[in-house]
Write a protein that holds these residues in place. Structure first.
Motif, PDB file in Angstrom:
ATOM      1  N   ASP A   1       0.823  -1.205   0.000  1.00 24.62           N
ATOM      2  CA  ASP A   1       0.000   0.000   0.000  1.00 24.62           C
ATOM      3  C   ASP A   1       0.862   1.261   0.000  1.00 24.62           C
ATOM      4  N   ALA A   2       1.942   1.243   0.802  1.00 22.65           N
ATOM      5  CA  ALA A   2       2.846   2.393   0.840  1.00 22.65           C
ATOM      6  C   ALA A   2       3.509   2.603  -0.512  1.00 22.65           C
ATOM      7  N   ALA A   3       3.893   1.509  -1.169  1.00 19.87           N
ATOM      8  CA  ALA A   3       4.518   1.621  -2.483  1.00 19.87           C
ATOM      9  C   ALA A   3       3.563   2.237  -3.499  1.00 19.87           C
ATOM     10  N   VAL A   4       2.315   1.812  -3.455  1.00 21.96           N
ATOM     11  CA  VAL A   4       1.325   2.341  -4.391  1.00 21.96           C
ATOM     12  C   VAL A   4       1.092   3.829  -4.139  1.00 21.96           C
TER      13      VAL A   4
ATOM     14  N   ARG B   1      -1.813  -6.881  -5.035  1.00 23.99           N
ATOM     15  CA  ARG B   1      -2.393  -5.740  -4.319  1.00 23.99           C
ATOM     16  C   ARG B   1      -2.172  -4.444  -5.097  1.00 23.99           C
ATOM     17  N   ALA B   2      -0.975  -4.253  -5.613  1.00 25.65           N
ATOM     18  CA  ALA B   2      -0.671  -3.038  -6.361  1.00 25.65           C
ATOM     19  C   ALA B   2      -1.527  -2.930  -7.620  1.00 25.65           C
ATOM     20  N   LEU B   3      -1.706  -4.044  -8.309  1.00 19.92           N
ATOM     21  CA  LEU B   3      -2.529  -4.026  -9.519  1.00 19.92           C
ATOM     22  C   LEU B   3      -3.980  -3.714  -9.175  1.00 19.92           C
ATOM     23  N   GLU B   4      -4.465  -4.273  -8.067  1.00 15.73           N
ATOM     24  CA  GLU B   4      -5.830  -3.982  -7.617  1.00 15.73           C
ATOM     25  C   GLU B   4      -6.005  -2.490  -7.346  1.00 15.73           C
ATOM     26  N   LEU B   5      -4.955  -1.847  -6.873  1.00 17.22           N
ATOM     27  CA  LEU B   5      -5.020  -0.430  -6.522  1.00 17.22           C
ATOM     28  C   LEU B   5      -4.689   0.489  -7.700  1.00 17.22           C
ATOM     29  N   GLY B   6      -4.499  -0.090  -8.881  1.00 17.68           N
ATOM     30  CA  GLY B   6      -4.407   0.721 -10.080  1.00 17.68           C
ATOM     31  C   GLY B   6      -3.040   0.911 -10.696  1.00 17.68           C
ATOM     32  N   VAL B   7      -2.014   0.229 -10.178  1.00 16.98           N
ATOM     33  CA  VAL B   7      -0.696   0.345 -10.801  1.00 16.98           C
ATOM     34  C   VAL B   7      -0.653  -0.545 -12.038  1.00 16.98           C
ATOM     35  N   PRO B   8      -0.232  -0.039 -13.194  1.00 19.64           N
ATOM     36  CA  PRO B   8      -0.158  -0.874 -14.405  1.00 19.64           C
ATOM     37  C   PRO B   8       0.848  -2.007 -14.224  1.00 19.64           C
ATOM     38  N   SER B   9       0.524  -3.155 -14.786  1.00 18.83           N
ATOM     39  CA  SER B   9       1.420  -4.311 -14.660  1.00 18.83           C
ATOM     40  C   SER B   9       2.785  -4.041 -15.274  1.00 18.83           C
ATOM     41  N   SER B  10       2.835  -3.145 -16.264  1.00 20.07           N
ATOM     42  CA  SER B  10       4.106  -2.814 -16.915  1.00 20.07           C
ATOM     43  C   SER B  10       5.062  -2.084 -15.975  1.00 20.07           C
ATOM     44  N   ASP B  11       4.536  -1.559 -14.873  1.00 19.71           N
ATOM     45  CA  ASP B  11       5.366  -0.810 -13.939  1.00 19.71           C
ATOM     46  C   ASP B  11       5.690  -1.598 -12.674  1.00 19.71           C
ATOM     47  N   VAL B  12       5.448  -2.912 -12.714  1.00 15.36           N
ATOM     48  CA  VAL B  12       5.696  -3.765 -11.556  1.00 15.36           C
ATOM     49  C   VAL B  12       6.554  -4.956 -11.962  1.00 15.36           C
ATOM     50  N   LEU B  13       7.634  -5.186 -11.221  1.00 14.66           N
ATOM     51  CA  LEU B  13       8.456  -6.383 -11.384  1.00 14.66           C
ATOM     52  C   LEU B  13       8.338  -7.223 -10.118  1.00 14.66           C
ATOM     53  N   VAL B  14       8.377  -8.556 -10.283  1.00 13.42           N
ATOM     54  CA  VAL B  14       8.228  -9.477  -9.160  1.00 13.42           C
ATOM     55  C   VAL B  14       9.486 -10.322  -9.011  1.00 13.42           C
ATOM     56  N   GLU B  15      10.065 -10.266  -7.838  1.00 12.42           N
ATOM     57  CA  GLU B  15      11.222 -11.103  -7.495  1.00 12.42           C
ATOM     58  C   GLU B  15      10.728 -12.090  -6.417  1.00 12.42           C
ATOM     59  N   PRO B  16      10.475 -13.370  -6.771  1.00 14.27           N
ATOM     60  CA  PRO B  16       9.750 -14.272  -5.883  1.00 14.27           C
ATOM     61  C   PRO B  16      10.605 -15.209  -5.041  1.00 14.27           C
ATOM     62  N   ASN B  17      11.904 -15.029  -5.016  1.00 17.58           N
ATOM     63  CA  ASN B  17      12.773 -16.047  -4.405  1.00 17.58           C
ATOM     64  C   ASN B  17      13.477 -15.625  -3.122  1.00 17.58           C
TER      65      ASN B  17
ATOM     66  N   VAL C   1      16.823   5.756  -0.188  1.00 15.79           N
ATOM     67  CA  VAL C   1      15.857   6.560   0.563  1.00 15.79           C
ATOM     68  C   VAL C   1      14.880   5.587   1.219  1.00 15.79           C
ATOM     69  N   SER C   2      14.772   5.633   2.532  1.00 15.98           N
ATOM     70  CA  SER C   2      13.915   4.699   3.263  1.00 15.98           C
ATOM     71  C   SER C   2      12.491   5.227   3.371  1.00 15.98           C
ATOM     72  N   ALA C   3      11.531   4.294   3.330  1.00 21.74           N
ATOM     73  CA  ALA C   3      10.131   4.670   3.460  1.00 21.74           C
ATOM     74  C   ALA C   3       9.346   3.509   4.069  1.00 21.74           C
ATOM     75  N   SER C   4       8.221   3.850   4.665  1.00 19.19           N
ATOM     76  CA  SER C   4       7.300   2.851   5.208  1.00 19.19           C
ATOM     77  C   SER C   4       5.949   3.528   5.379  1.00 19.19           C
TER      78      SER C   4
ATOM     79  N   ILE D   1       8.204  -0.334  -9.733  1.00 19.60           N
ATOM     80  CA  ILE D   1       8.234  -0.956  -8.409  1.00 19.60           C
ATOM     81  C   ILE D   1       8.692  -2.399  -8.542  1.00 19.60           C
ATOM     82  N   VAL D   2       9.625  -2.802  -7.701  1.00 19.02           N
ATOM     83  CA  VAL D   2       9.988  -4.217  -7.559  1.00 19.02           C
ATOM     84  C   VAL D   2       9.450  -4.702  -6.216  1.00 19.02           C
TER      85      VAL D   2
END
Length: 222
Positions: free
Chosen positions: A41-44, A80-96, A147-150, A55-56
């Protein structure tokens, strides 16, 4: 029952664990996986403010997230990010990634593979993990600005959101212990800890808030 002194000590640790950076535009944001969807949510929210174009989300599963996020922390964050309106083209997933060091190393590798030009990173974590994440990133990726954020929230509100005050105090103590021992093990840069914060940490340990501590020679868990 948590004593008034322990509660005050927890507030000291909570404040210290946050870097108090002012969010500013960066090349990319990295959202560190955990049990807390508030990171997504903070990232979005920051994305919608124009703080970064990409966003990664990084994270596999752990014993604390396996049931809540069976497809992996990064996957659930991205959904969650996609549900909140971020385009999939702007999101990368690192699952490991299974720890903070892997979050940084594997996200860096993914961004390199994608061809992203990264000079600054908006590093998004749980509030009490800001300093630990910052110190890890400075060690493993020193050439970029961090830059830190939360999620902006008070300590009391965070405790209410978790619903287990004792656990939150355990986590604050465990996070500070890692700041003290991991630099010697090469996992993060060293940071000075004010005397009042160290005293609060020692009092909380003595009061029994120890479930998230690791052995001081635990060189493999970070």
């Amino acid at each position: 029952m948590i004593s008034t002194e322990s509660w005050a000590d927890a507030h000291r640790l909570w404040d210290f664990h946050q870097m108090h950076h002012e969010p500013r535009p960066c090349s990319v944001a990295i959202g560190l996986g955990s049990h807390d969807l508030g990171v997504a949510d903070a990232a979005v929210e920051l994305y919608k403010r124009g703080m970064m174009p990409l966003i990664v989300f990084t994270g596999a599963t752990s014993s604390t997230t396996r049931e809540r996020m069976p497809r992996g922390e990064a996957v659930h964050y991205s959904e969650r990010a996609l549900e909140l309106g971020v385009p999939s083209s702007d999101v990368l997933v690192e699952p490991n990634a299974r720890n903070t060091g892997e979050n940084i190393r594997l996200s860096k590798a993914l961004l390199e593979e994608s061809g992203a030009n990264v000079s600054s990173v908006l590093l998004i974590s749980k509030p009490y993990e800001e300093r630990r994440a910052y110190a890890t990133a400075r060690k493993l990726w020193p050439e970029v600005e961090i830059v830190s954020a939360s999620t902006p929230m008070t300590f009391d509100d965070y405790v209410d959101s978790i619903g287990d005050a004792h656990l939150v105090l355990d986590m604050l103590v465990g996070a500070l212990q890692r700041l003290l021992i991991y630099p010697e093990q090469g996992f993060m840069v060293s940071q000075s800890v004010p005397e009042d914060v160290m005293a609060a940490y020692e009092r909380l340990r003595s009061a029994g808030f120890t479930s998230r501590l690791v052995p001081d020679d635990a060189g493999t868990r970070h």
